[in-house]
Enzyme design. Structure first.
Site, mmCIF file in Angstrom:
data_model
loop_
_atom_site.group_PDB
_atom_site.id
_atom_site.type_symbol
_atom_site.label_atom_id
_atom_site.label_comp_id
_atom_site.label_asym_id
_atom_site.label_seq_id
_atom_site.Cartn_x
_atom_site.Cartn_y
_atom_site.Cartn_z
ATOM 1 N N LYS A 137 1.399 -9.367 -9.748
ATOM 2 C CA LYS A 137 0.221 -8.998 -8.929
ATOM 3 C C LYS A 137 -0.843 -8.339 -9.803
ATOM 4 C CE LYS A 137 -1.075 -6.151 -4.921
ATOM 5 N NZ LYS A 137 -1.688 -4.922 -5.430
ATOM 6 N N TYR A 145 6.376 -0.743 -9.607
ATOM 7 C CA TYR A 145 5.721 -0.235 -10.798
ATOM 8 C C TYR A 145 6.873 0.010 -11.771
ATOM 9 C CZ TYR A 145 1.283 0.573 -8.364
ATOM 10 O OH TYR A 145 0.108 0.411 -7.683
ATOM 11 N N GLY A 184 -7.769 -9.001 -1.371
ATOM 12 C CA GLY A 184 -9.020 -8.316 -1.717
ATOM 13 C C GLY A 184 -10.186 -8.746 -0.851
ATOM 14 N N GLY A 185 -10.611 -7.845 0.027
ATOM 15 C CA GLY A 185 -11.849 -8.072 0.779
ATOM 16 C C GLY A 185 -11.737 -9.007 1.969
ATOM 17 N N VAL A 186 -10.518 -9.396 2.327
ATOM 18 C CA VAL A 186 -10.350 -10.312 3.458
ATOM 19 C C VAL A 186 -10.532 -9.530 4.764
ATOM 20 C CG1 VAL A 186 -8.676 -11.774 4.676
ATOM 21 C CG2 VAL A 186 -8.816 -11.824 2.168
ATOM 22 N N ARG A 187 -11.570 -9.850 5.507
ATOM 23 C CA ARG A 187 -11.877 -9.116 6.748
ATOM 24 C C ARG A 187 -12.086 -10.051 7.928
ATOM 25 N NH1 ARG A 187 -10.194 -6.163 3.564
ATOM 26 N NH2 ARG A 187 -11.170 -4.333 2.618
ATOM 27 N N HIS A 216 -6.713 -5.155 -7.088
ATOM 28 C CA HIS A 216 -6.227 -3.908 -6.488
ATOM 29 C C HIS A 216 -7.257 -3.357 -5.483
ATOM 30 C CE1 HIS A 216 -2.740 -1.196 -7.678
ATOM 31 N NE2 HIS A 216 -3.322 -0.460 -6.763
ATOM 32 N N CYS A 263 0.855 -1.193 0.000
ATOM 33 C CA CYS A 263 0.000 0.000 0.000
ATOM 34 C C CYS A 263 0.876 1.222 0.000
ATOM 35 C CB CYS A 263 -0.822 0.097 1.269
ATOM 36 S SG CYS A 263 -2.066 -1.115 1.363
ATOM 37 N N SER A 273 -5.608 -10.556 -7.770
ATOM 38 C CA SER A 273 -5.922 -9.270 -7.156
ATOM 39 C C SER A 273 -6.595 -8.367 -8.172
ATOM 40 C CB SER A 273 -4.614 -8.608 -6.679
ATOM 41 O OG SER A 273 -4.849 -7.296 -6.203
ATOM 42 N N ARG A 315 -11.001 7.163 -8.934
ATOM 43 C CA ARG A 315 -11.656 7.064 -7.626
ATOM 44 C C ARG A 315 -12.402 8.362 -7.368
ATOM 45 N NH1 ARG A 315 -5.924 4.702 -6.118
ATOM 46 N NH2 ARG A 315 -6.062 2.895 -7.453
ATOM 47 N N GLN A 356 7.424 -4.416 -3.999
ATOM 48 C CA GLN A 356 6.467 -4.215 -5.100
ATOM 49 C C GLN A 356 7.018 -3.166 -6.055
ATOM 50 O OE1 GLN A 356 4.176 -1.168 -5.156
ATOM 51 N NE2 GLN A 356 3.627 -1.794 -7.236
ATOM 52 N N THR A 371 3.351 -5.181 -10.113
ATOM 53 C CA THR A 371 1.914 -4.896 -10.197
ATOM 54 C C THR A 371 1.558 -4.572 -11.643
ATOM 55 O OG1 THR A 371 1.911 -4.094 -7.940
ATOM 56 C CG2 THR A 371 0.064 -3.404 -9.322
HETATM 57 C C1 FMN Z 1 -4.546 2.929 0.091
HETATM 58 C C2 FMN Z 1 -4.104 1.816 -0.821
HETATM 59 C C3 FMN Z 1 -2.903 1.949 -1.508
HETATM 60 C C4 FMN Z 1 -2.479 0.919 -2.345
HETATM 61 N N1 FMN Z 1 -1.270 1.039 -2.951
HETATM 62 C C5 FMN Z 1 -0.804 0.024 -3.704
HETATM 63 C C6 FMN Z 1 0.492 0.075 -4.260
HETATM 64 O O1 FMN Z 1 1.235 1.030 -4.074
HETATM 65 N N2 FMN Z 1 0.888 -0.963 -5.026
HETATM 66 C C7 FMN Z 1 0.096 -2.049 -5.260
HETATM 67 O O2 FMN Z 1 0.495 -2.977 -5.958
HETATM 68 N N3 FMN Z 1 -1.134 -2.140 -4.718
HETATM 69 C C8 FMN Z 1 -1.605 -1.147 -3.944
HETATM 70 N N4 FMN Z 1 -2.833 -1.247 -3.373
HETATM 71 C C9 FMN Z 1 -3.641 -2.470 -3.569
HETATM 72 C C10 FMN Z 1 -3.383 -3.509 -2.466
HETATM 73 O O3 FMN Z 1 -2.083 -4.036 -2.551
HETATM 74 C C11 FMN Z 1 -4.346 -4.692 -2.529
HETATM 75 O O4 FMN Z 1 -4.312 -5.270 -3.813
HETATM 76 C C12 FMN Z 1 -5.787 -4.420 -2.171
HETATM 77 O O5 FMN Z 1 -5.975 -3.209 -1.484
HETATM 78 C C13 FMN Z 1 -6.306 -5.575 -1.327
HETATM 79 O O6 FMN Z 1 -7.587 -5.376 -0.911
HETATM 80 P P1 FMN Z 1 -8.026 -5.003 0.601
HETATM 81 O O7 FMN Z 1 -7.655 -3.573 0.783
HETATM 82 O O8 FMN Z 1 -9.491 -5.242 0.532
HETATM 83 O O9 FMN Z 1 -7.312 -5.932 1.549
HETATM 84 C C14 FMN Z 1 -3.275 -0.244 -2.527
HETATM 85 C C15 FMN Z 1 -4.485 -0.357 -1.831
HETATM 86 C C16 FMN Z 1 -4.909 0.643 -0.980
HETATM 87 C C17 FMN Z 1 -6.200 0.466 -0.234
HETATM 88 C C1 7N5 Z 2 0.471 6.764 -6.486
HETATM 89 C C2 7N5 Z 2 0.343 5.585 -5.673
HETATM 90 C C3 7N5 Z 2 -0.554 4.578 -6.272
HETATM 91 C C4 7N5 Z 2 -0.872 3.592 -5.257
HETATM 92 C C5 7N5 Z 2 -1.926 2.665 -5.637
HETATM 93 O O1 7N5 Z 2 -1.661 1.667 -6.229
HETATM 94 C C6 7N5 Z 2 -3.287 2.929 -5.240
HETATM 95 O O2 7N5 Z 2 -3.605 4.020 -4.781
HETATM 96 O O3 7N5 Z 2 -4.117 2.020 -5.417
#
Ligand code: FMN
Ligand code: 7N5
Length: 397
Positions: free
Chosen positions: A245, A135, A301-304, A269, A82, A267, A170, A133, A161
């Site tokens: 990913k 990009y 994704g969605g694991v709570r 994302h 994240c 995933s 968003r 991770q 990713t």
């Molecule tokens: C605030 C936020 C930032 C994220 N930033 C990245 C990131 O920098 N790189 C990436 O591969 N995924 C990013 N993700 C996606 C997460 O790695 C992940 O795939 C996803 O959030 C999992 O779902 P969950 O939030 O329901 O657990 C981000 C997700 C969130 C919520």
């Molecule tokens: C600029 C950061 C991007 C992070 C990301 O992957 C997200 O916000 O979902």
């Protein structure tokens, strides 16, 4: 619902985090793309899988130990990458790292970390696995330098990713005109040798999640990325295992195998990219089937709930990653809160295992879940069911 001040589950943490975080940062963490169908579906899809518990099995000892990439881990529960943990707490990724290490969880660090990768890994106890991770940038020198630093710092895998050639739109961020606070730095870009003229300000490489945010992200990222110029290129510059990913289909899993990847993370994302994409728990079985024993399959994704982890393991995931729950924990109480998030899920997993009559991870298989019949059937010309449907339609004419 009556939420406890002393959180007893992930929902409590979510509620508390929403109360303590500035609304812009909360919105950025929380939001999915467009109508957020996929964000919500990731969570609710778990509910349509039900459990098939077995009794009288001597569950006095439960172990969640397993192996990932051939290395022992205490638990299949890990931290997903994240961006910008310092939006939740000033200790940021260093705090998350301590929490992950304490729980024996793998931590995947985002390229867009607000703490440098060297500092993050230094918080580990030496036995924790850290994956970096990535990009991929148009300027491959930037990406290559990140890879070199990750190798040197001791990261044991690279996570590429592939679901974000451009950020999803968003709406919450667009409405909030969200901009991260200007004191935050993207510390992985602080070394002037790493990025020309980037001083590590968040506003520089990853401006904000507003309308310009996507554009800036897109302007630096390489949208021409392909299996050849992405995966094969990465393989040519590093010996670290490569995990892709953002895989959602059997077809792409086969390509990941053909290109020598070590694993895939199913995933979408967290529903932040392509709204309308399948929930990850629904996409998992086709990926697992295509993967066979050639490549490891993880999911997020969605694991709570611990029972969500159990369901994903039963459907063939080797490890399961969480993102938002850890951020909520971090917002609640720094490293202690992030650990609480992991510990709550860990204990729920152990209890779900005990109550299902499974003593170790190897025992958890698809016989423990009821899968909803035909939850989603892909409509695609040439697919078997499409042909059958067409026949039926023609027969009616
Ligand atoms: C605030 C936020 C930032 C994220 N930033 C990245 C990131 O920098 N790189 C990436 O591969 N995924 C990013 N993700 C996606 C997460 O790695 C992940 O795939 C996803 O959030 C999992 O779902 P969950 O939030 O329901 O657990 C981000 C997700 C969130 C919520
Ligand atoms: C600029 C950061 C991007 C992070 C990301 O992957 C997200 O916000 O979902």
């Amino acid at each position: 619902m009556n939420y406890a001040n002393d959180p007893v589950c992930i929902k409590d943490l979510e509620h508390i985090a929403k109360g303590v975080m500035p609304s812009g940062a909360w919105g950025y963490y929380d939001s999915g793309a467009n109508d957020e169908q996929t964000k919500y579906d990731n969570m609710s899809a778990f509910d349509s899988y039900r459990l098939h518990p077995r009794m009288l099995r001597d569950v006095s000892t439960i172990s969640t130990e397993t192996t990932v990439l051939g290395k022992k881990v205490r638990t299949p529960l890990g931290v997903a990458p994240c961006a910008m943990h310092k939006l939740a707490h000033s200790d940021g990724e260093a705090a998350t790292s301590r929490a992950a290490s304490k729980n024996g969880s793998i931590m995947i660090l985002s390229t867009y970390s607000t703490t440098s990768m060297e500092k993050v890994i230094a918080q580990g106890d030496g036995s924790t696995q850290y994956w970096m991770q990535l990009y991929v940038y148009q300027d491959r020198k930037v990406s290559e330098e990140l890879v070199r630093r990750a190798e040197k710092a001791g990261f044991s895998a690279l996570v590429l990713t592939v679901d974000a050639p451009m950020l999803g739109r968003r709406l919450v961020d667009a409405r909030n005109k969200f901009n991260p606070p200007s004191h935050l730095r993207l510390e992985n870009f602080m070394d002037p040798e790493v990025v020309n003229n980037a001083d590590g300000y968040v506003s520089d490489l990853a401006r904000s999640a507003s309308e310009t945010f996507g554009a800036t992200f897109g302007a630096n990222g390489d949208q021409s990325l392909s299996w050849e110029n992405g995966i094969s290129w990465l393989k040519s510059i590093t010996g670290l295992p490569i995990i892709v990913k953002g895989i959602m289909t059997a077809e792409d899993t086969q390509l990941a195998i053909a290109h020598g990847c070590a694993g895939v993370i199913v995933s979408n994302h967290g529903g932040r990219q392509l709204d309308g994409a399948l929930a990850t728990i629904d996409a998992l079985p086709q990926v697992v089937e295509a993967a066979g024993d050639k490549i490891e399959v993880y999911m997020d994704g969605g694991v709570r709930r611990g029972s969500d982890i159990f369901k994903a393991l039963a459907l063939g995931a080797r490890a399961v990653f969480v993102a938002r729950p850890v951020l909520w924990g971090l917002a609640y109480k720094g490293d202690k809160g992030a650990y609480l998030a992991l510990d709550l899920l860990q204990k729920e997993l152990e209890l779900a295992m005990m109550l299902s009559g499974t003593r170790n991870i190897a025992e958890i298989d698809e016989s423990y879940v009821y899968q909803p019949a035909n939850r989603w059937v892909r409509y695609a010309p040439g697919a078997r069911h499409a042909a059958a449907n067409q026949k039926k339609l023609l027969a009616k004419l």
